[in-house]
Design a protein around this motif. Structure first.
Motif, PDB file in Angstrom:
ATOM      1  N   GLU A  93       0.710   3.933   8.508  1.00  0.00           N
ATOM      2  CA  GLU A  93       1.459   3.880   7.252  1.00  0.00           C
ATOM      3  C   GLU A  93       1.175   5.113   6.400  1.00  0.00           C
ATOM      4  O   GLU A  93       2.105   5.763   5.913  1.00  0.00           O
ATOM      5  CB  GLU A  93       1.070   2.616   6.494  1.00  0.00           C
ATOM      6  CG  GLU A  93       1.729   2.471   5.143  1.00  0.00           C
ATOM      7  CD  GLU A  93       1.275   1.213   4.453  1.00  0.00           C
ATOM      8  OE1 GLU A  93       2.142   0.384   4.152  1.00  0.00           O
ATOM      9  OE2 GLU A  93       0.058   1.069   4.195  1.00  0.00           O
ATOM     10  N   ALA A  94      -0.096   5.480   6.244  1.00  0.00           N
ATOM     11  CA  ALA A  94      -0.457   6.651   5.446  1.00  0.00           C
ATOM     12  C   ALA A  94       0.135   7.925   6.046  1.00  0.00           C
ATOM     13  O   ALA A  94       0.689   8.761   5.329  1.00  0.00           O
ATOM     14  CB  ALA A  94      -1.980   6.770   5.330  1.00  0.00           C
ATOM     15  N   GLU A 107       1.268   9.031  -4.873  1.00  0.00           N
ATOM     16  CA  GLU A 107       2.397   8.129  -4.647  1.00  0.00           C
ATOM     17  C   GLU A 107       2.082   7.119  -3.549  1.00  0.00           C
ATOM     18  O   GLU A 107       2.431   5.937  -3.663  1.00  0.00           O
ATOM     19  CB  GLU A 107       3.652   8.924  -4.283  1.00  0.00           C
ATOM     20  CG  GLU A 107       4.230   9.721  -5.429  1.00  0.00           C
ATOM     21  CD  GLU A 107       5.370  10.633  -5.007  1.00  0.00           C
ATOM     22  OE1 GLU A 107       6.307  10.800  -5.816  1.00  0.00           O
ATOM     23  OE2 GLU A 107       5.328  11.193  -3.896  1.00  0.00           O
ATOM     24  N   ILE A 108       1.414   7.578  -2.498  1.00  0.00           N
ATOM     25  CA  ILE A 108       1.054   6.656  -1.416  1.00  0.00           C
ATOM     26  C   ILE A 108       0.071   5.611  -1.923  1.00  0.00           C
ATOM     27  O   ILE A 108       0.225   4.415  -1.661  1.00  0.00           O
ATOM     28  CB  ILE A 108       0.466   7.416  -0.214  1.00  0.00           C
ATOM     29  CG1 ILE A 108       1.522   8.344   0.399  1.00  0.00           C
ATOM     30  CG2 ILE A 108      -0.049   6.437   0.844  1.00  0.00           C
ATOM     31  CD1 ILE A 108       0.975   9.312   1.428  1.00  0.00           C
ATOM     32  N   VAL A 112       0.915   1.636  -1.731  1.00  0.00           N
ATOM     33  CA  VAL A 112       0.196   0.678  -0.890  1.00  0.00           C
ATOM     34  C   VAL A 112      -0.858  -0.116  -1.643  1.00  0.00           C
ATOM     35  O   VAL A 112      -1.492  -1.003  -1.083  1.00  0.00           O
ATOM     36  CB  VAL A 112      -0.442   1.366   0.349  1.00  0.00           C
ATOM     37  CG1 VAL A 112       0.609   2.063   1.173  1.00  0.00           C
ATOM     38  CG2 VAL A 112      -1.548   2.318  -0.060  1.00  0.00           C
ATOM     39  N   GLY A 113      -1.065   0.217  -2.913  1.00  0.00           N
ATOM     40  CA  GLY A 113      -2.027  -0.520  -3.721  1.00  0.00           C
ATOM     41  C   GLY A 113      -3.471  -0.241  -3.344  1.00  0.00           C
ATOM     42  O   GLY A 113      -4.303  -1.149  -3.344  1.00  0.00           O
ATOM     43  N   ALA A 118      -9.175   6.028  -0.389  1.00  0.00           N
ATOM     44  CA  ALA A 118      -8.869   5.235   0.804  1.00  0.00           C
ATOM     45  C   ALA A 118      -7.694   5.845   1.559  1.00  0.00           C
ATOM     46  O   ALA A 118      -7.699   5.920   2.792  1.00  0.00           O
ATOM     47  CB  ALA A 118      -8.559   3.791   0.423  1.00  0.00           C
ATOM     48  N   VAL A 119      -6.686   6.306   0.816  1.00  0.00           N
ATOM     49  CA  VAL A 119      -5.517   6.922   1.444  1.00  0.00           C
ATOM     50  C   VAL A 119      -5.924   8.215   2.147  1.00  0.00           C
ATOM     51  O   VAL A 119      -5.515   8.472   3.281  1.00  0.00           O
ATOM     52  CB  VAL A 119      -4.401   7.185   0.405  1.00  0.00           C
ATOM     53  CG1 VAL A 119      -3.266   7.994   1.021  1.00  0.00           C
ATOM     54  CG2 VAL A 119      -3.876   5.872  -0.149  1.00  0.00           C
ATOM     55  N   LYS A 120      -6.753   9.023   1.483  1.00  0.00           N
ATOM     56  CA  LYS A 120      -7.234  10.264   2.109  1.00  0.00           C
ATOM     57  C   LYS A 120      -7.994   9.963   3.390  1.00  0.00           C
ATOM     58  O   LYS A 120      -7.822  10.641   4.404  1.00  0.00           O
ATOM     59  CB  LYS A 120      -8.145  11.030   1.146  1.00  0.00           C
ATOM     60  CG  LYS A 120      -7.429  11.748   0.038  1.00  0.00           C
ATOM     61  CD  LYS A 120      -8.440  12.490  -0.826  1.00  0.00           C
ATOM     62  CE  LYS A 120      -7.783  13.196  -1.985  1.00  0.00           C
ATOM     63  NZ  LYS A 120      -8.778  13.887  -2.835  1.00  0.00           N
TER      64      LYS A 120
END
Length: 150
Positions: A93-94, A107-108, A112-113, A118-120
């Motif tokens: 997803e990321a 934005e991600i 995704v909340g 965490a996204v990185k």
């Protein structure tokens, strides 16, 4: 399913425009979040944890028309698709949101909340997995090599 989700996403925005708060996120981020939530709801309804719909694939059209180049492009595209599909859902997803949809990390994270760290992390782990999975198809100068050479 994608058309239904898109339709429902915009319909919800029309019915309840007050749910969009411009100070929290851009309209683009809001729509991605809404679409993602509707998609997850649909997956729960179908009883599936993760899925990747088969999208109509646009064929990569190279500047050169040699059959070998075309075959190698098709082979590599299939290997990349398989490698991306094999990623854990949160990493996939990321990666898709960042690399294919062009969303920023902020934005991600909003979509995704999750927090930006965490996204990185997910994006880094996804890239590492892809690099390892696709290593046989790349040589040191990052050129594509054939399966026979790999």
């Amino acid at each position: 399913m994608a058309e239904d989700i898109t339709h429902d996403c915009f319909l919800s925005l029309i019915k309840k425009p007050e749910n969009f708060i411009p100070s929290r996120a851009s309209l683009r981020t809001y729509l991605f979040s809404a679409a993602r939530n509707l998609w997850l709801k649909q997956l729960r309804h179908l009883g599936r944890e993760s899925a990747m719909d088969e999208l109509a694939e646009d064929q990569f059209i190279a500047d050169y028309k040699e059959p070998l180049h075309s075959l190698l492009d098709d082979e590599l595209a299939l290997k990349v698709k398989d490698a991306v599909s094999s990623l854990p859902p949160l990493q996939r997803e990321a990666l898709v949101l960042f690399e294919y949809e062009g969303l920023t990390l902020v934005e991600i994270a909003t979509t995704v909340g999750a927090d930006i760290g965490a996204v990185k992390g997910r994006l880094h782990r996804a890239r590492e997995r892809l690099r390892n999975a696709l290593q046989p198809y790349l040589n040191t100068s990052r050129e594509i090599v054939t399966l026979e050479k790999a």
